[in-house]
Design a protein around this motif. Structure first.
Motif, PDB file in Angstrom:
ATOM      1  N   ILE A   1       0.835  -1.205   0.000  1.00 52.29           N
ATOM      2  CA  ILE A   1       0.000   0.000   0.000  1.00 52.29           C
ATOM      3  C   ILE A   1       0.867   1.251   0.000  1.00 52.29           C
ATOM      4  O   ILE A   1       0.596   2.218  -0.714  1.00 52.29           O
ATOM      5  N   GLY A   2       1.909   1.259   0.831  1.00 52.18           N
ATOM      6  CA  GLY A   2       2.821   2.398   0.890  1.00 52.18           C
ATOM      7  C   GLY A   2       2.435   3.414   1.951  1.00 52.18           C
ATOM      8  O   GLY A   2       1.263   3.539   2.331  1.00 52.18           O
ATOM      9  N   LEU A   3       3.430   4.144   2.435  1.00 52.47           N
ATOM     10  CA  LEU A   3       3.197   5.107   3.522  1.00 52.47           C
ATOM     11  C   LEU A   3       2.287   6.252   3.097  1.00 52.47           C
ATOM     12  O   LEU A   3       1.527   6.786   3.906  1.00 52.47           O
ATOM     13  N   ARG A   4       2.349   6.640   1.827  1.00 51.64           N
ATOM     14  CA  ARG A   4       1.556   7.795   1.391  1.00 51.64           C
ATOM     15  C   ARG A   4       0.063   7.524   1.526  1.00 51.64           C
ATOM     16  O   ARG A   4      -0.712   8.401   1.891  1.00 51.64           O
ATOM     17  N   GLN A   5      -0.335   6.288   1.238  1.00 53.60           N
ATOM     18  CA  GLN A   5      -1.752   5.948   1.259  1.00 53.60           C
ATOM     19  C   GLN A   5      -2.226   5.361   2.579  1.00 53.60           C
ATOM     20  O   GLN A   5      -3.415   5.395   2.877  1.00 53.60           O
ATOM     21  N   ILE A   6      -1.308   4.831   3.364  1.00 55.31           N
ATOM     22  CA  ILE A   6      -1.721   4.050   4.532  1.00 55.31           C
ATOM     23  C   ILE A   6      -2.462   4.897   5.569  1.00 55.31           C
ATOM     24  O   ILE A   6      -3.335   4.397   6.282  1.00 55.31           O
ATOM     25  N   LYS A   7      -2.148   6.174   5.657  1.00 55.75           N
ATOM     26  CA  LYS A   7      -2.798   7.037   6.648  1.00 55.75           C
ATOM     27  C   LYS A   7      -4.305   7.076   6.433  1.00 55.75           C
ATOM     28  O   LYS A   7      -5.082   6.869   7.380  1.00 55.75           O
TER      29      LYS A   7
ATOM     30  N   LEU B   1     -16.108   3.553  -8.872  1.00 61.27           N
ATOM     31  CA  LEU B   1     -16.143   4.530  -9.959  1.00 61.27           C
ATOM     32  C   LEU B   1     -14.829   5.301 -10.065  1.00 61.27           C
ATOM     33  O   LEU B   1     -14.334   5.555 -11.165  1.00 61.27           O
ATOM     34  N   MET B   2     -14.255   5.657  -8.905  1.00 57.54           N
ATOM     35  CA  MET B   2     -13.006   6.415  -8.979  1.00 57.54           C
ATOM     36  C   MET B   2     -11.871   5.557  -9.520  1.00 57.54           C
ATOM     37  O   MET B   2     -11.030   6.046 -10.284  1.00 57.54           O
ATOM     38  N   ASP B   3     -11.833   4.300  -9.149  1.00 63.93           N
ATOM     39  CA  ASP B   3     -10.785   3.426  -9.664  1.00 63.93           C
ATOM     40  C   ASP B   3     -10.855   3.358 -11.188  1.00 63.93           C
ATOM     41  O   ASP B   3      -9.839   3.451 -11.878  1.00 63.93           O
ATOM     42  N   LEU B   4     -12.065   3.211 -11.711  1.00 62.66           N
ATOM     43  CA  LEU B   4     -12.240   3.188 -13.166  1.00 62.66           C
ATOM     44  C   LEU B   4     -11.902   4.542 -13.790  1.00 62.66           C
ATOM     45  O   LEU B   4     -11.275   4.617 -14.852  1.00 62.66           O
TER      46      LEU B   4
ATOM     47  N   LEU C   1      -7.258  13.947  -8.022  1.00 64.64           N
ATOM     48  CA  LEU C   1      -8.010  13.138  -7.059  1.00 64.64           C
ATOM     49  C   LEU C   1      -7.239  11.859  -6.740  1.00 64.64           C
ATOM     50  O   LEU C   1      -6.495  11.350  -7.579  1.00 64.64           O
ATOM     51  N   SER C   2      -7.435  11.331  -5.533  1.00 63.43           N
ATOM     52  CA  SER C   2      -6.731  10.106  -5.148  1.00 63.43           C
ATOM     53  C   SER C   2      -7.696   9.120  -4.513  1.00 63.43           C
ATOM     54  O   SER C   2      -8.639   9.510  -3.829  1.00 63.43           O
ATOM     55  N   ILE C   3      -7.450   7.851  -4.739  1.00 64.47           N
ATOM     56  CA  ILE C   3      -8.330   6.799  -4.257  1.00 64.47           C
ATOM     57  C   ILE C   3      -8.300   6.693  -2.736  1.00 64.47           C
ATOM     58  O   ILE C   3      -9.311   6.392  -2.094  1.00 64.47           O
ATOM     59  N   ASP C   4      -7.134   6.956  -2.112  1.00 61.91           N
ATOM     60  CA  ASP C   4      -7.053   6.848  -0.654  1.00 61.91           C
ATOM     61  C   ASP C   4      -7.835   7.965   0.029  1.00 61.91           C
ATOM     62  O   ASP C   4      -8.505   7.740   1.044  1.00 61.91           O
TER      63      ASP C   4
ATOM     64  N   GLU D   1     -15.926  20.888 -11.801  1.00 62.85           N
ATOM     65  CA  GLU D   1     -14.935  19.886 -12.180  1.00 62.85           C
ATOM     66  C   GLU D   1     -15.172  18.608 -11.374  1.00 62.85           C
ATOM     67  O   GLU D   1     -15.810  18.647 -10.325  1.00 62.85           O
ATOM     68  N   PRO D   2     -14.656  17.471 -11.839  1.00 66.68           N
ATOM     69  CA  PRO D   2     -14.808  16.229 -11.078  1.00 66.68           C
ATOM     70  C   PRO D   2     -14.333  16.403  -9.637  1.00 66.68           C
ATOM     71  O   PRO D   2     -13.264  16.970  -9.388  1.00 66.68           O
ATOM     72  N   HIS D   3     -15.123  15.930  -8.702  1.00 65.20           N
ATOM     73  CA  HIS D   3     -14.888  16.187  -7.283  1.00 65.20           C
ATOM     74  C   HIS D   3     -15.255  14.939  -6.483  1.00 65.20           C
ATOM     75  O   HIS D   3     -16.072  14.121  -6.928  1.00 65.20           O
ATOM     76  N   TYR D   4     -14.658  14.794  -5.308  1.00 63.00           N
ATOM     77  CA  TYR D   4     -14.998  13.666  -4.445  1.00 63.00           C
ATOM     78  C   TYR D   4     -16.496  13.605  -4.167  1.00 63.00           C
ATOM     79  O   TYR D   4     -17.068  12.517  -4.041  1.00 63.00           O
TER      80      TYR D   4
END
Length: 280
Positions: free
Chosen positions: A85-91, A131-134, A144-147, A221-224
């Motif tokens: 997963i990595g430190l950037r996303q784990i939080k 949807l965001m993953d796609l 935008l980020s999935i985490d 614009e595309p938003h969470y």
């Protein structure tokens, strides 16, 4: 309507006086967030920290093995999962997974409502994440980020918790779920913002908790918010037909949906079930 009014008035007054008891962020999530902010933290230390919580460890391993990360080789240990997963996303991911721990109660009736609220949260979050993953596979340079979305989608409904907890003191309210539903519609956004602020979350996440159901706020614009609202449409939370049509057309125009009725296709449904398996 006396029971509904009593609950609503009490909640409003407690909000006004800053006396509403807010849920606390699970201790393990707090520790993970603090550790992630340490520039000297190592993946090994983070893995050790998470391993002290069996439920969170299982959740992190599920995420690491999910289709979201696109890995065919399964990980079996928390150390392997954190490295993937990595430190950037784990939080954000660990916080999202730990939040299930606040949807609990020792009161059996309240616990039932908490469980239903968590299930609804997971349902909406699973659509949003799918949807965001796609979307990110097509828009590789999106900010935008999935985490971030994962955490945002999990906390979007957190404002219901103090409402259900307060209702415990008014047993007659539970005889008619409509009473609680009305209080949730009117107050959960404001309360959700208070909770995310108390937990030290970003202004962006607080805005999402406060505003996801406020359809006067429509990002250009595309938003969470768009992804969470798509989940709300899929699960019938937004059920006004004209509202659904406007939102779905907007999502398609922004590229969040390949086409307006995309969420009805088998490809999406399979993706949704894959993502949901991370939480169950």
């Amino acid at each position: 309507m006396a029971a509904e009014n009593a609950l609503y008035v009490i909640l409003k007054e407690k909000i006004k006086q800053d006396e509403l008891v807010l849920p606390m962020l699970p201790e393990v999530a707090l520790k993970v967030r603090q550790a992630a902010d340490d520039p000297d933290i190592s993946l090994a230390h983070m893995g050790e920290l998470i391993s002290h919580d069996p439920a969170l460890s299982l959740g992190i391993i599920k995420v690491a093995n999910s289709a979201l990360l696109g890995r065919r080789v399964k990980v079996e240990t928390i150390s392997q999962a954190v490295n993937r997963i990595g430190l950037r996303q784990i939080k954000s991911i660990a916080t999202a997974m730990a939040i299930q721990q606040v949807f609990v109660s020792k009161n059996s009736i309240v616990a039932t409502y908490m469980k239903k609220s968590w299930q609804k949260t997971v349902d909406v979050a699973s659509v949003a994440i799918s949807l965001m993953d796609l979307y990110l596979k097509q828009q590789k340079h999106s900010p935008l980020s999935i985490d971030t979305l994962t955490l945002a989608a999990i906390v979007h409904n957190v404002g219901v918790l103090p409402i259900i907890t307060e209702a415990e003191h008014h047993p007659d309210v539970f005889a008619n779920p409509r009473f609680i539903k009305q209080a949730i519609i009117k107050l959960s956004g404001k309360i959700g913002g208070s909770i995310t602020r108390a937990w030290g979350f970003s202004d962006e996440l607080t805005l999402l908790a406060e505003s996801w159901s406020d359809l006067t706020l429509l990002p250009k614009e595309p938003h969470y918010l768009d992804f969470i609202r798509a989940g709300a449409i899929y699960h019938g939370i937004f059920n006004d037909e004209s509202t659904k049509e406007v939102l779905l057309a907007s999502f398609a125009k922004k590229g969040i949906l390949p086409e307006v009725d995309f969420m009805q296709c088998q490809q999406f449904k399979e993706k949704y079930l894959e993502v949901k398996s991370m939480f169950v």
